[in-house]
Design a protein around this motif. Structure first.
Motif, PDB file in Angstrom:
ATOM      1  N   LYS A   1     -30.895 -22.462   7.869  1.00 17.75           N
ATOM      2  CA  LYS A   1     -30.227 -23.714   7.490  1.00 17.75           C
ATOM      3  C   LYS A   1     -29.013 -23.425   6.620  1.00 17.75           C
ATOM      4  CE  LYS A   1     -34.013 -27.006   7.519  1.00 17.75           C
ATOM      5  NZ  LYS A   1     -35.149 -27.224   6.629  1.00 17.75           N
ATOM      6  N   ARG A   2     -29.224 -22.528   5.649  1.00 13.14           N
ATOM      7  CA  ARG A   2     -28.142 -22.183   4.733  1.00 13.14           C
ATOM      8  C   ARG A   2     -26.962 -21.573   5.485  1.00 13.14           C
ATOM      9  NH1 ARG A   2     -28.685 -19.158  -1.088  1.00 13.14           N
ATOM     10  NH2 ARG A   2     -26.445 -19.171  -1.546  1.00 13.14           N
ATOM     11  N   LEU A   3     -27.277 -20.696   6.429  1.00  6.83           N
ATOM     12  CA  LEU A   3     -26.220 -20.069   7.227  1.00  6.83           C
ATOM     13  C   LEU A   3     -25.501 -21.117   8.075  1.00  6.83           C
ATOM     14  CD1 LEU A   3     -27.377 -16.600   8.553  1.00  6.83           C
ATOM     15  CD2 LEU A   3     -25.374 -17.145   7.173  1.00  6.83           C
ATOM     16  N   ASP A   4     -26.257 -22.029   8.644  1.00  5.45           N
ATOM     17  CA  ASP A   4     -25.648 -23.098   9.451  1.00  5.45           C
ATOM     18  C   ASP A   4     -24.663 -23.893   8.604  1.00  5.45           C
ATOM     19  OD1 ASP A   4     -26.898 -22.499  11.779  1.00  5.45           O
ATOM     20  OD2 ASP A   4     -28.562 -23.893  11.496  1.00  5.45           O
ATOM     21  N   TYR A   5     -25.094 -24.218   7.398  1.00  9.83           N
ATOM     22  CA  TYR A   5     -24.222 -24.972   6.509  1.00  9.83           C
ATOM     23  C   TYR A   5     -22.958 -24.169   6.197  1.00  9.83           C
ATOM     24  CZ  TYR A   5     -22.319 -27.228   2.426  1.00  9.83           C
ATOM     25  OH  TYR A   5     -21.454 -27.811   1.547  1.00  9.83           O
ATOM     26  N   LYS A   6     -23.161 -22.900   5.864  1.00  9.63           N
ATOM     27  CA  LYS A   6     -22.024 -22.056   5.496  1.00  9.63           C
ATOM     28  C   LYS A   6     -21.046 -21.925   6.672  1.00  9.63           C
ATOM     29  CE  LYS A   6     -21.265 -17.976   2.604  1.00  9.63           C
ATOM     30  NZ  LYS A   6     -20.977 -18.701   1.349  1.00  9.63           N
ATOM     31  N   ILE A   7     -21.584 -21.780   7.856  1.00 11.48           N
ATOM     32  CA  ILE A   7     -20.730 -21.665   9.037  1.00 11.48           C
ATOM     33  C   ILE A   7     -19.948 -22.968   9.239  1.00 11.48           C
ATOM     34  CG2 ILE A   7     -20.756 -21.466  11.569  1.00 11.48           C
ATOM     35  CD1 ILE A   7     -23.105 -19.448  11.214  1.00 11.48           C
ATOM     36  N   SER A   8     -20.611 -24.106   8.976  1.00 10.68           N
ATOM     37  CA  SER A   8     -19.908 -25.388   9.135  1.00 10.68           C
ATOM     38  C   SER A   8     -18.786 -25.513   8.114  1.00 10.68           C
ATOM     39  CB  SER A   8     -20.891 -26.558   9.019  1.00 10.68           C
ATOM     40  OG  SER A   8     -21.167 -26.833   7.654  1.00 10.68           O
TER      41      SER A   8
ATOM     42  N   ALA B   1     -21.971 -15.926  12.160  1.00 11.11           N
ATOM     43  CA  ALA B   1     -22.562 -16.472  13.386  1.00 11.11           C
ATOM     44  C   ALA B   1     -23.402 -15.418  14.105  1.00 11.11           C
ATOM     45  CB  ALA B   1     -21.464 -17.004  14.300  1.00 11.11           C
ATOM     46  N   THR B   2     -22.890 -14.177  14.123  1.00  7.89           N
ATOM     47  CA  THR B   2     -23.634 -13.073  14.747  1.00  7.89           C
ATOM     48  C   THR B   2     -24.975 -12.853  14.045  1.00  7.89           C
ATOM     49  OG1 THR B   2     -21.568 -11.997  15.365  1.00  7.89           O
ATOM     50  CG2 THR B   2     -23.536 -10.618  15.345  1.00  7.89           C
ATOM     51  N   GLU B   3     -24.929 -12.825  12.727  1.00  5.51           N
ATOM     52  CA  GLU B   3     -26.155 -12.610  11.959  1.00  5.51           C
ATOM     53  C   GLU B   3     -27.113 -13.782  12.138  1.00  5.51           C
ATOM     54  OE1 GLU B   3     -26.864  -9.668  10.757  1.00  5.51           O
ATOM     55  OE2 GLU B   3     -24.905  -9.173  11.591  1.00  5.51           O
ATOM     56  N   ARG B   4     -26.556 -14.972  12.216  1.00  4.88           N
ATOM     57  CA  ARG B   4     -27.378 -16.166  12.428  1.00  4.88           C
ATOM     58  C   ARG B   4     -28.151 -16.054  13.729  1.00  4.88           C
ATOM     59  NH1 ARG B   4     -28.836 -21.789  13.084  1.00  4.88           N
ATOM     60  NH2 ARG B   4     -29.851 -20.971  14.930  1.00  4.88           N
TER      61      ARG B   4
END
Lengths: 125, 125
Positions: A103-110, B85-88
DNA sequence: GTAGCAGTTGGAGTTAACTCCAAGTCAAGC
DNA sequence: GCTTGACTTGGAGTTAACTCCAACTGCTAC
């Protein structure tokens, strides 16, 4: 089955298979007259189990303990069940942690997508 | 903030904090006149980020690359976004694997419960 | 019977990620 | 001014889990 056959089938190197046997994750593999390992289907199933558990991070040491209990027979059924339950609980925690981090990564990517869209604003880190 | 304060707050040893700095996961920590590290809130947020990513298995090397891109400024925004994104994606795969293994363990534990209930029948492994 | 290849062993080497240590510095309290 | 305790550094040591290596053995094909 020879070691190289098992190696291909399970996608584990012969070195690793011998290593697993040496440290007690695979006991009493049959040998041919010439001393060459001859794996059974049962051995393969056990190797797949080890592979599966290793892939999610169960330590060699825990698996070693499990199979050691196994060798001591039926009277360790409860102990083995408890060992598995303990590891299951730890995995469950890692599962939740992983979920949160996704979730945190998704947010950061957004946030990155926004920054990239709006004239390359910089972020904190 | 001193290193021991950050250590307590983030539950990471001072040695590890210094190690992270040395390998490039935390750049340019302020120092007092006497040469002692003086962490900012920003530093702490970054440390928490590193801790979070490390806890799910992102390697030091990947994080090092991320922060190295960071130091090169805005023009690396896209590269950083892609790295994340890759790591995700890799984490997502580990997530599914973990889910499957949890199911497998649940099943195995249920088999144990049956064996224990029905006069201690032995299992395969 | 000998070349070649797959297998065997014990043990050494590797990698990632810390973790520890010795020797030194510095600020504060007495 | 001296002790104390937290901090500094460079570098050595540790741990888990492989991975590699050298020296040897033993089928199989020619």
């Amino acid at each position: 089955m020879t070691i190289s056959e098992v190696s291909k089938r399970c996608n584990i190197s012969p070195d690793t298979l011998r290593y697993y046997e040496k440290v007690g994750l695979l006991s009493d593999v049959n040998r041919t007259a010439g001393g060459i390992r001859d794996y059974t289907e049962q051995d393969c199933a056990q190797i797949e189990f080890v592979k599966c558990m290793r892939s999610v991070g169960l330590s060699i040491e825990i698996l070693r303990k499990y199979f050691e209990l196994f060798k001591r027979g039926k009277r360790t059924l409860k102990a083995r069940r408890e060992l598995l339950a303990t590891e299951r609980k730890a995995l469950q925690e890692r599962f939740v942690e992983l979920q949160d981090t996704l979730k945190r990564l998704d947010y950061k990517i957004s946030v990155y997508d926004k920054a990239i869209a709006s004239k390359d604003k910089e972020l904190k880190f």
